[in-house]
Design a protein around this motif. Structure first.
Motif, short mmCIF file in Angstrom:
data_model
loop_
_atom_site.label_atom_id
_atom_site.label_comp_id
_atom_site.label_asym_id
_atom_site.label_seq_id
_atom_site.Cartn_x
_atom_site.Cartn_y
_atom_site.Cartn_z
N GLN A 101 0.81 -1.21 0.00
CA GLN A 101 0.00 0.00 0.00
C GLN A 101 0.85 1.27 0.00
OE1 GLN A 101 -2.45 -0.89 3.45
NE2 GLN A 101 -4.20 -1.24 2.13
N ASN A 145 -10.12 10.69 0.61
CA ASN A 145 -9.52 9.45 0.12
C ASN A 145 -8.20 9.68 -0.64
OD1 ASN A 145 -9.30 6.75 -0.08
ND2 ASN A 145 -11.04 6.42 -1.43
N PHE A 146 -7.31 10.44 -0.01
CA PHE A 146 -5.96 10.72 -0.55
C PHE A 146 -5.97 11.50 -1.86
CE2 PHE A 146 -5.32 6.63 1.84
CZ PHE A 146 -4.70 7.22 2.93
N ASP A 160 5.98 5.72 11.71
CA ASP A 160 6.95 4.78 11.18
C ASP A 160 8.15 5.62 10.74
OD1 ASP A 160 8.40 2.87 9.78
OD2 ASP A 160 6.60 1.82 9.14
#
Lengths: 325, 430
Positions: A83, A266-267, A291
């Motif tokens: 992803q 949604n991006f 991360d």
């Protein structure tokens, strides 16, 4: 950098009877360094060192915001698989579209307006300031302002529905197919003053006799603009292109204020830097876990990419500028 | 700076450069001033709850009256910057004495980095908490408790009593009744359900889903999911997502452009009859419109024979940074925050369900919430699937508005959520 200068024997016009002795003292070099030192220290401590650290950090596995073990290129592999790969590609193309939008639309409008202002001269100074006004506002303010204007049943819908042009709220920011263009338009509105200023300075630096000659030869204003003014302000185009590139690929604030750090909906408005922000600092509304390793890898790629492209562009344009001259 | 001056460098220059470099060094090593006033120890607390500043100040005023040797300085940082500021400050040893912590998976990075202390020994009161609460404070690796919880949030439907009375509506007991009521309200020109998740606020829709989901997945789904027996593609979970889509006709007009703030304002301003969300809204609704007469009910079930459940979770806790400057005083304050006395004050001031149940709720909405709490199940995506990246929410939230608008199918969102958590999820670990 060496600051030693070589004393020229002559300038090639007439030989001097006795060349005056100019001993270049090393002390000047040292004094120069002493003056440079504070700035250099700041630069190294706050820029070079963190940069090198984060570049190296991209090669480590991070847990709990600390580097735990050396993993080589593992972060880069993870960034370009699954992803994450989709998200990186998606964000990258948004940056590209942003760049094209700003480069073409903003600079075209900017050049046109600058030319009009240039032709009109000092009587239109008021407009010059007017166009530049948004640029003095923080992008955060600008984003918030436009978000208010565009909110359903907000001022814009009020006007459009009041005039009977639309019957439903527009929801441009909530619609994935329009959201990015709205954000780019807002960014252009925000910074339109900059190209106007740069082009105007470029035009004003030209010899007015050129335009006088064109007028006497009966050149139309369109022809004067495209065949005389545009080629002569090419150096300004260079500057603006590189600036547009850097700004477009570092785009964060407008997206952050208007669509949140997820680059919604949604991006659809996600950029490389908003993606980086989510990886490095998590996201608002408790959406995810950081991360840091991935963030460092993305940061490293972004840094190398931007430096390479900017450098190449500057070299290319400098060569062209030399050719023109 | 080098002490010996090279011969060619003029004296003034050397002095100037030395001064500049010296002042630079001083400015780099400047440290934050310790805040000790009137001889008492000042304990600084960092929180992301900017809206609770006044209430927390009042609570700590009463603490200071009993402990004159301690002054509590409650400081807030906006939520958007909070995690970033905290992790940076704690790593640089510039953090506060007490820090508000997120829960579950979002708590782990600070524990992994050894930036906060376990409190099992320091705050004995934590031992008596129920296991569901401890789950939000635990380090997943060592099992220690790292925070003093302040609230157990649950989810449901806030409703405007005046609007319901004016339209002769009762609290709906089933989904069909909810839809019938919504239709009545829509016909009456009222926004039935204020909802919005635009401009990066779709976390609010995930919270609404937390309220809606138990009616479809029931109280047993959480344990099954954590044991790896079911995933998000289970028909029950997809049905829960579908519920969010089905209610679209009754959401705020221009739903896809409406954000969370606008939606709450519609409810607070009396333009909307219902708002689906978390119990923390109680205090903010009441403070923004003291005249608003509203209540709370758990999201209704399909079959009247079933029990309506509410999703609940530990909102967060207060922890102790490892290098807290005023550690002893901070431990004292943390122990106070674990008492029933603090829980009662916190509840009275803010209208949130507290983290202890030996309290007496006075606020009518809170009574509704505490009643709903009798049948609770953990908030699935938050409690269960936020332990590592990518989280289920990181897939669900961005797609939420598009899913409700019919651009993405609930089934495909559920598949993507499953795929995302599969990267790290191990059954029976979390």
């Amino acid at each position: 950098m060496s600051t030693d200068t070589v004393a020229t024997e002559s300038d090639g016009t007439e030989p001097m009877p006795k060349p005056r002795k100019r001993t270049v003292r090393r002390a000047h070099g040292l004094a120069g360094w002493a003056f440079l030192l504070p700035a250099l220290l700041v630069y190294v401590i706050f820029l070079v060192y963190p940069m090198i650290r984060s570049l190296l950090g991209s090669l480590w596995d991070w847990r709990g915001m600390r580097a735990q073990s050396f993993t080589g290129l593992d972060n880069f592999t993870r960034l370009f698989s699954g992803q994450n790969a989709d998200l990186v590609t998606n964000a990258f193309w948004h940056n590209v579209l942003w760049f094209i939008g700003v480069l073409v639309v903003q600079n075209m409008i900017g050049l046109l307006l600058a030319y009009i202002l240039f032709v009109r001269g000092a009587r239109w100074t008021f407009f010059q300031n007017w166009f530049f006004f948004p640029a003095i506002l923080s992008p955060v303010l600008v984003g918030a302002l436009w978000r208010l204007i565009l909110t359903p049943d907000g001022p814009l819908d009020g006007v459009l529905m009041g005039m009977g042009i639309t019957s439903e709220p527009l929801t441009l920011l909530g619609n994935g197919s329009t959201a990015l263009w709205v954000l780019i338009a807002v960014d252009i509105w925000n910074w339109i003053g900059l190209p106007i200023l740069v082009f105007l300075a470029g035009l004003n630096a030209l010899n007015p006799e050129i335009f006088e000659a064109a007028r006497l030869d009966g050149a139309s204003s369109g022809r004067t603009l495209f065949q005389i003014a545009v080629p002569l302000v090419t150096p300004s185009v260079t500057t603006l292109a590189v600036l547009s590139f850097i700004n477009s690929f570092n785009q964060f604030d407008i997206v952050y204020v208007m669509q949140g750090v997820q680059g919604g909906p949604n991006f659809a408005t996600d950029t490389l830097v908003t993606f980086f922000y989510r990886l490095a600092f998590g996201a608002q509304g408790s959406v995810g876990i950081t991360d840091v390793g991935l963030a460092m890898a993305l940061g490293a790629i972004l840094f190398i990419f931007m430096t390479a492209v900017s450098g190449m562009a500057l070299r290319f344009f400098n060569k062209r500028a030399e050719m023109i001259q | 700076m080098n002490a010996t001056r090279p011969r060619h460098v003029p004296r003034r220059l050397a002095v100037g450069a030395a001064l500049v470099a010296g002042s630079l060094a001083v400015s780099l090593t400047a440290c934050s001033p310790g805040g000790d006033t009137d001889g008492s120890t000042t304990v600084t607390i960092w929180s992301w709850r900017t809206e609770d500043q006044a209430a927390m100040d009042r609570i700590f005023d009463s603490f200071e009256n009993e402990h004159p040797e301690i002054t509590v300085d409650f400081q807030t940082i906006p939520d958007a910057e909070y995690q970033n500021r905290v992790s940076t400050a704690l790593q640089g040893g510039q953090g506060p004495d007490i820090v508000q912590l997120k829960a579950y998976g979002e708590l782990q990075p600070l524990i992994d980095a050894a930036l906060i202390e376990p409190l099992d020994e320091l705050v004995p009161e934590l031992d008596s908490l129920p296991d569901t609460t401890k789950a939000g404070l635990r380090g997943i690796e060592d099992g220690n408790l790292y925070g003093v919880p302040y609230s157990i949030v649950n989810t449901g439907v806030f409703y405007n009593k005046e609007i319901f009375t004016a339209n002769a509506l009762e609290v709906p007991q089933t989904y069909d009744e909810l839809i019938a009521a919504s239709q009545t309200l829509l016909d009456a020109g009222v926004i039935p359900i204020a909802a919005g998740g635009a401009n990066g606020t779709s976390w609010a829709l995930e919270m609404a889903l937390a309220a809606v989901a138990p009616s479809q997945i029931g109280p047993e789904f959480y344990d099954e999911a954590m044991a790896g027996k079911v995933d998000f593609t289970d028909p029950r979970y997809v049905a829960a997502l579908q519920r969010m889509v089905d209610m679209l006709p009754y959401y705020s007009p221009g739903f896809q452009g409406v954000d969370y703030t606008t939606a709450t304002q519609q409810f607070i301003g009396g333009d909307a009859a219902m708002f689906i969300g978390g119990s923390y809204e109680n205090g903010s609704f009441a403070s923004q419109n003291p005249d608003l007469d509203f209540g709370f009910f758990p999201y209704p079930v399909d079959d009247p024979a079933d029990t309506a459940y509410t999703s609940s979770f530990v909102d967060g806790s207060y922890g102790l940074p490892v290098d807290a400057e005023h550690r002893d005083a901070a431990i004292e304050v943390l122990n106070f925050m674990a008492t029933a006395e603090f829980a009662q004050m916190f509840m009275d001031e803010l209208g949130w369900p507290p983290a202890r149940d030996d309290v007496e709720p006075k606020n009518p909405v809170l009574l509704d919430m505490m009643a709903a709490m009798k049948n609770q199940t953990p908030y699935l995506t938050h409690v269960g699937f936020k332990w590592q990246s990518p989280t289920a929410s990181s897939v669900l939230q961005p797609a939420f508005v598009d899913m409700i608008m019919g651009k993405v199918a609930p089934q495909s969102v559920a598949e993507q959520m499953t795929e995302a958590v599969q990267e790290w999820f191990t059954p029976n670990v979390y």
